[in-house]
Design a protein around this motif. Structure first.
Motif, PDB file in Angstrom:
ATOM      1  N   ALA A   7      -3.485  -7.296   2.816  1.00  7.39           N
ATOM      2  CA  ALA A   7      -4.443  -6.212   1.883  1.00  7.39           C
ATOM      3  C   ALA A   7      -5.065  -6.260   0.744  1.00  7.39           C
ATOM      4  CB  ALA A   7      -3.130  -4.612   1.526  1.00  7.39           C
ATOM      5  N   GLN A   8      -6.450  -6.293   1.342  1.00 11.97           N
ATOM      6  CA  GLN A   8      -7.249  -6.338  -0.080  1.00 11.97           C
ATOM      7  C   GLN A   8      -7.397  -5.703  -1.427  1.00 11.97           C
ATOM      8  OE1 GLN A   8     -10.573  -7.722   1.603  1.00 11.97           O
ATOM      9  NE2 GLN A   8      -9.958 -10.319   2.693  1.00 11.97           N
ATOM     10  N   ASN A   9      -7.405  -3.971  -0.856  1.00 12.09           N
ATOM     11  CA  ASN A   9      -7.942  -3.264  -1.635  1.00 12.09           C
ATOM     12  C   ASN A   9      -6.491  -2.467  -2.698  1.00 12.09           C
ATOM     13  OD1 ASN A   9     -10.745  -4.110  -0.616  1.00 12.09           O
ATOM     14  ND2 ASN A   9     -10.494  -1.570   0.094  1.00 12.09           N
ATOM     15  N   GLN A  10      -6.863  -2.158  -3.475  1.00 11.70           N
ATOM     16  CA  GLN A  10      -5.741  -1.256  -4.750  1.00 11.70           C
ATOM     17  C   GLN A  10      -5.648  -0.182  -3.566  1.00 11.70           C
ATOM     18  OE1 GLN A  10      -6.726  -1.134  -8.998  1.00 11.70           O
ATOM     19  NE2 GLN A  10      -5.006  -2.997  -8.784  1.00 11.70           N
ATOM     20  N   SER A  11      -4.263   0.383  -4.287  1.00  8.71           N
ATOM     21  CA  SER A  11      -3.811   1.717  -3.782  1.00  8.71           C
ATOM     22  C   SER A  11      -3.340   2.535  -5.234  1.00  8.71           C
ATOM     23  CB  SER A  11      -2.241   1.775  -3.174  1.00  8.71           C
ATOM     24  OG  SER A  11      -2.710   1.057  -1.847  1.00  8.71           O
ATOM     25  N   LEU A  12      -3.523   3.930  -5.659  1.00 10.43           N
ATOM     26  CA  LEU A  12      -3.469   4.654  -6.700  1.00 10.43           C
ATOM     27  C   LEU A  12      -2.248   5.368  -5.810  1.00 10.43           C
ATOM     28  CD1 LEU A  12      -6.503   5.814  -7.365  1.00 10.43           C
ATOM     29  CD2 LEU A  12      -4.852   4.891  -8.674  1.00 10.43           C
ATOM     30  N   VAL A  13      -0.922   5.449  -6.463  1.00 15.48           N
ATOM     31  CA  VAL A  13      -0.366   6.772  -6.419  1.00 15.48           C
ATOM     32  C   VAL A  13       0.225   7.702  -7.169  1.00 15.48           C
ATOM     33  CG1 VAL A  13       2.928   6.623  -6.303  1.00 15.48           C
ATOM     34  CG2 VAL A  13       2.092   3.941  -5.964  1.00 15.48           C
ATOM     35  N   ASP A  14       0.177   8.493  -6.385  1.00 21.10           N
ATOM     36  CA  ASP A  14       0.264  10.350  -7.466  1.00 21.10           C
ATOM     37  C   ASP A  14       1.700  10.319  -7.278  1.00 21.10           C
ATOM     38  OD1 ASP A  14      -0.017  12.831  -7.928  1.00 21.10           O
ATOM     39  OD2 ASP A  14      -1.676  13.457  -6.377  1.00 21.10           O
ATOM     40  N   LEU A  15       1.922  10.368  -8.880  1.00 19.26           N
ATOM     41  CA  LEU A  15       3.250  10.509  -8.795  1.00 19.26           C
ATOM     42  C   LEU A  15       3.467  11.891  -8.786  1.00 19.26           C
ATOM     43  CD1 LEU A  15       3.356   8.076 -12.312  1.00 19.26           C
ATOM     44  CD2 LEU A  15       4.519   7.765  -9.662  1.00 19.26           C
ATOM     45  N   ALA A  16       3.545  12.969  -8.520  1.00 14.14           N
ATOM     46  CA  ALA A  16       2.962  14.438  -9.122  1.00 14.14           C
ATOM     47  C   ALA A  16       2.859  14.780  -7.642  1.00 14.14           C
ATOM     48  CB  ALA A  16       1.797  14.687  -9.465  1.00 14.14           C
ATOM     49  N   THR A  17       2.366  13.974  -6.180  1.00 11.20           N
ATOM     50  CA  THR A  17       2.605  14.619  -5.082  1.00 11.20           C
ATOM     51  C   THR A  17       3.700  13.459  -3.986  1.00 11.20           C
ATOM     52  OG1 THR A  17       0.625  13.692  -4.435  1.00 11.20           O
ATOM     53  CG2 THR A  17       0.463  15.949  -4.873  1.00 11.20           C
ATOM     54  N   ARG A  18       3.737  11.784  -4.695  1.00  8.10           N
ATOM     55  CA  ARG A  18       4.564  11.484  -4.213  1.00  8.10           C
ATOM     56  C   ARG A  18       4.061  10.365  -2.939  1.00  8.10           C
ATOM     57  NH1 ARG A  18       9.548  14.644  -5.425  1.00  8.10           N
ATOM     58  NH2 ARG A  18       9.697  14.088  -7.910  1.00  8.10           N
ATOM     59  N   THR A  19       2.321  10.846  -3.232  1.00  6.97           N
ATOM     60  CA  THR A  19       2.097   9.854  -1.781  1.00  6.97           C
ATOM     61  C   THR A  19       1.179   8.640  -2.286  1.00  6.97           C
ATOM     62  OG1 THR A  19      -0.283  12.150  -2.950  1.00  6.97           O
ATOM     63  CG2 THR A  19       1.774  12.420  -0.678  1.00  6.97           C
ATOM     64  N   VAL A  20       0.220   8.087  -1.799  1.00  8.27           N
ATOM     65  CA  VAL A  20      -0.237   6.846  -1.942  1.00  8.27           C
ATOM     66  C   VAL A  20      -1.673   6.520  -1.300  1.00  8.27           C
ATOM     67  CG1 VAL A  20      -0.567   4.254  -1.381  1.00  8.27           C
ATOM     68  CG2 VAL A  20       1.527   5.446  -1.572  1.00  8.27           C
ATOM     69  N   HIS A  21      -2.601   6.445  -1.673  1.00 12.03           N
ATOM     70  CA  HIS A  21      -4.256   6.939  -1.402  1.00 12.03           C
ATOM     71  C   HIS A  21      -5.036   5.366  -1.495  1.00 12.03           C
ATOM     72  CE1 HIS A  21      -3.961  11.505  -2.150  1.00 12.03           C
ATOM     73  NE2 HIS A  21      -3.170  10.645  -2.697  1.00 12.03           N
ATOM     74  N   PRO A  22      -4.945   4.654  -0.665  1.00 11.90           N
ATOM     75  CA  PRO A  22      -5.635   3.683  -0.450  1.00 11.90           C
ATOM     76  C   PRO A  22      -7.312   3.348  -1.153  1.00 11.90           C
ATOM     77  CG  PRO A  22      -5.326   3.134   1.858  1.00 11.90           C
ATOM     78  CD  PRO A  22      -4.883   5.254   0.833  1.00 11.90           C
ATOM     79  N   VAL A  23      -8.038   2.420  -2.078  1.00 10.52           N
ATOM     80  CA  VAL A  23      -8.950   2.868  -3.153  1.00 10.52           C
ATOM     81  C   VAL A  23      -9.803   1.773  -1.992  1.00 10.52           C
ATOM     82  CG1 VAL A  23      -9.757   1.535  -4.668  1.00 10.52           C
ATOM     83  CG2 VAL A  23      -7.493   2.059  -5.216  1.00 10.52           C
ATOM     84  N   PRO A  24     -10.803   2.609  -1.124  1.00 14.76           N
ATOM     85  CA  PRO A  24     -11.972   2.603  -0.406  1.00 14.76           C
ATOM     86  C   PRO A  24     -13.045   1.710  -0.910  1.00 14.76           C
ATOM     87  CG  PRO A  24     -12.029   4.608  -1.627  1.00 14.76           C
ATOM     88  CD  PRO A  24     -11.382   4.150  -2.164  1.00 14.76           C
ATOM     89  N   MET A  25     -12.999   0.743  -1.780  1.00 16.41           N
ATOM     90  CA  MET A  25     -13.853  -0.648  -1.833  1.00 16.41           C
ATOM     91  C   MET A  25     -13.391  -1.504  -2.883  1.00 16.41           C
ATOM     92  SD  MET A  25     -13.833   1.947  -4.243  1.00 16.41           S
ATOM     93  CE  MET A  25     -15.167   3.360  -3.900  1.00 16.41           C
TER      94      MET A  25
END
Length: 531
Positions: free
Chosen positions: A400-418
């Motif tokens: 993987a090359q891009n960072q991800s964001l962990v949403d600590l409130a919803t406990r979900t992971v969101h890949p950064v699209p760039m």
């Protein structure tokens, strides 16, 4: 809940002992003989009532754009994020007798030439001269200053001016990295104060409720108190105490840092400094809950999490312990956990499980959840991240090359699209700086993980981040994060930014000479700077 720049971390217990050289307080205790100290006397000063204050009337600095200070050398120290007050140091007298007023900067925050003195500004003009400015609470409402030798609490909402401690009854030290005799909770509702009493100047800590002015003593146990601070959540007090003459000189001497860093107060820009150990005895650190309970040695605990103390079991499990001593396992030993972030709001830990290929997981009072990716383990040199945030950026392991964001409130992971690096988050929004090919400008992106919105804001260059309310100055650009809108370019690196989008500018002589005042609140984005 506001999120600071993601690299800002609270020095938690795991690295607290490594920072003992930054805990320098109580020069009055420097010559105490190793002995049992007598019971302290109680100080009777009170704090102002803040009840019934729902909105703060604006100060002159918020209403007007008048000059701040006089036409003499000036060194900005700090300012409120809403622009309601400014603290700056000025040299208004020819103290070195050379026939001119000039302040020159050294390399380590030191200054040469004429002597600087601190001034507080609530209105445009000459300001009020202080003996010392110590700190402001995290909400920027309260200021702690020394005036006429008295330690005072200023409420910039009500203009109440209250003596916290009379002259000679509080620790005073401008030694580099010295701890202060006051500390605030993050919400600005409580203040911890260290006072000195008796002929031997014994130190005692008091917790003050700023809503009603009540105070109560918080006991530090055996030994000579050297420092005390309130943890950001306001639930624990951390004490540094001397119990043993570790250097064998027959005295209990609080450690003094050996450093080239200039003393605290009216510092100039710091280009570099060195640390060379310390002199004095080795202190011990203990913690106690504000709500009551036994003292907890720092060796027995990693850090406070709410009213719990976070510990590591003998086999590597992460446990929390309540005031009664009952322990609950949060992270099993089989994980081999390394903590990435401590989410105090949701009482959970973001960890990598080193025994499972650095798998990213959330564990806490009500959660044990894998997040479906493996990440680069955190650097242990940076200590533990505990700053309040909803989004936490992580770097997945290759390929993987891009960072991800962990949403600590919803406990979900969101890949950064760039490709790029997340530089700032607030709520569900983030600012990402995308790296560019050699010679091409970097690009600034806005993301909102709640709506899925993403938007390129434009090219950026420079460095530095300042935030005030919804406004963020990042690498030469000013962004309204609430709208995901680029407001324009800013010239140079801003020292301060307020919620009206203003900054403080001076006409600088350049180089290593302090500029001549006065300061002036002016728009951070100058006319013609819009994009």
């Amino acid at each position: 809940m506001r999120t600071r720049h993601i690299s800002h971390q609270f020095p938690t217990l795991m690295n607290f002992r490594a920072l003992l050289t930054s805990a320098l307080l109580l020069p009055a205790c420097a010559a105490q003989r190793a002995s049992t100290a007598p019971t302290p006397e109680t100080t009777a000063s009170t704090a102002p009532s803040a009840q019934g204050v729902t909105a703060a009337p604006p100060t002159g600095l918020q209403r007007e754009a008048g000059p701040i200070g006089t036409p003499h050398p000036i060194v900005l120290q700090t300012a409120a994020t809403d622009g309601r007050w400014v603290v700056a140091c000025q040299a208004r007298e020819d103290t070195d007798g050379d026939g001119k007023l000039e302040v020159r900067y050294g390399q380590h925050g030191d200054t040469r030439g004429d002597a600087l003195a601190p001034y507080l500004f609530l209105e445009p003009g000459e300001g009020e001269r202080l003996d010392d400015f110590l700190t402001a609470d995290p909400t920027d409402r309260y200021l702690v200053v020394v005036r006429g030798g008295s330690l005072r609490l200023l409420d910039t909402y009500t203009r109440a001016d209250t003596e916290l401690a009379a002259p000679g009854t509080f620790p005073e030290s401008k030694a580099p990295r010295s701890a202060l005799p006051v500390s605030f909770s993050r919400d600005g509702k409580h203040l911890l104060l260290v006072v000195l009493s008796g002929q031997d100047k014994k130190a005692t800590a008091f917790l003050i409720n700023l809503a009603d002015g009540s105070r109560r003593e918080v006991g530090h146990g055996p030994g000579v108190l050297g420092e005390a601070s309130l943890d950001p959540e306001g639930r624990w007090v951390m004490f540094g105490v001397l119990t043993q003459d570790t250097n064998g000189d027959g005295q209990l001497t609080w450690p003094q840092l050996k450093t080239s860093l200039a003393p605290r107060g009216c510092r100039g820009p710091i280009l570099s400094y060195g640390q060379y150990g310390y002199t004095g005895d080795m202190p011990s650190y203990v913690f106690t809950r504000v709500s009551g309970g036994p003292l907890v040695p720092s060796d027995d605990m990693l850090l406070p999490v709410g009213d719990w103390g976070l510990r590591q079991g003998e086999q590597g499990a992460l446990l929390v312990e309540d005031a009664s001593g009952q322990r609950t396992e949060w992270v099993p030993a089989s994980c081999g956990a390394r903590i990435i972030h401590v989410d105090l709001e949701h009482q959970q830990l973001l960890v990598t499980c080193t025994a499972q290929g650095n798998a990213l997981e959330l564990h806490g009072a009500r959660v044990h959840q894998p997040l479906g990716l493996s990440v680069e383990p955190p650097s242990q040199r940076n200590g533990l991240s505990v700053e309040p945030t909803r989004l936490y950026p992580v770097t997945p392991m290759a390929p993987a090359q891009n960072q991800s964001l962990v949403d600590l409130a919803t406990r979900t992971v969101h890949p950064v699209p760039m490709p790029g690096e997340v530089h700032y988050t607030d709520g569900t929004r983030a600012l990402v700086v995308q790296a560019a090919e050699t010679g091409a400008p970097k690009k600034l992106w806005f993301l909102d993980v709640a709506t899925g919105e993403k938007r390129e804001l434009g090219p950026v260059e420079g460095y530095g981040i300042q935030a005030a309310g919804n406004l963020v100055s990042i690498q030469g650009a000013l962004v309204d994060l609430s709208k995901g809108q680029l407001l324009g370019k800013v010239d140079g690196r801003l020292e301060v930014l307020d919620t009206q989008g203003r900054t403080l500018r001076t006409g600088s002589l350049g180089g290593r000479v302090a500029p001549v005042g006065p300061l002036q609140w002016t728009p951070a984005v100058q006319p013609g700077g819009q994009q």
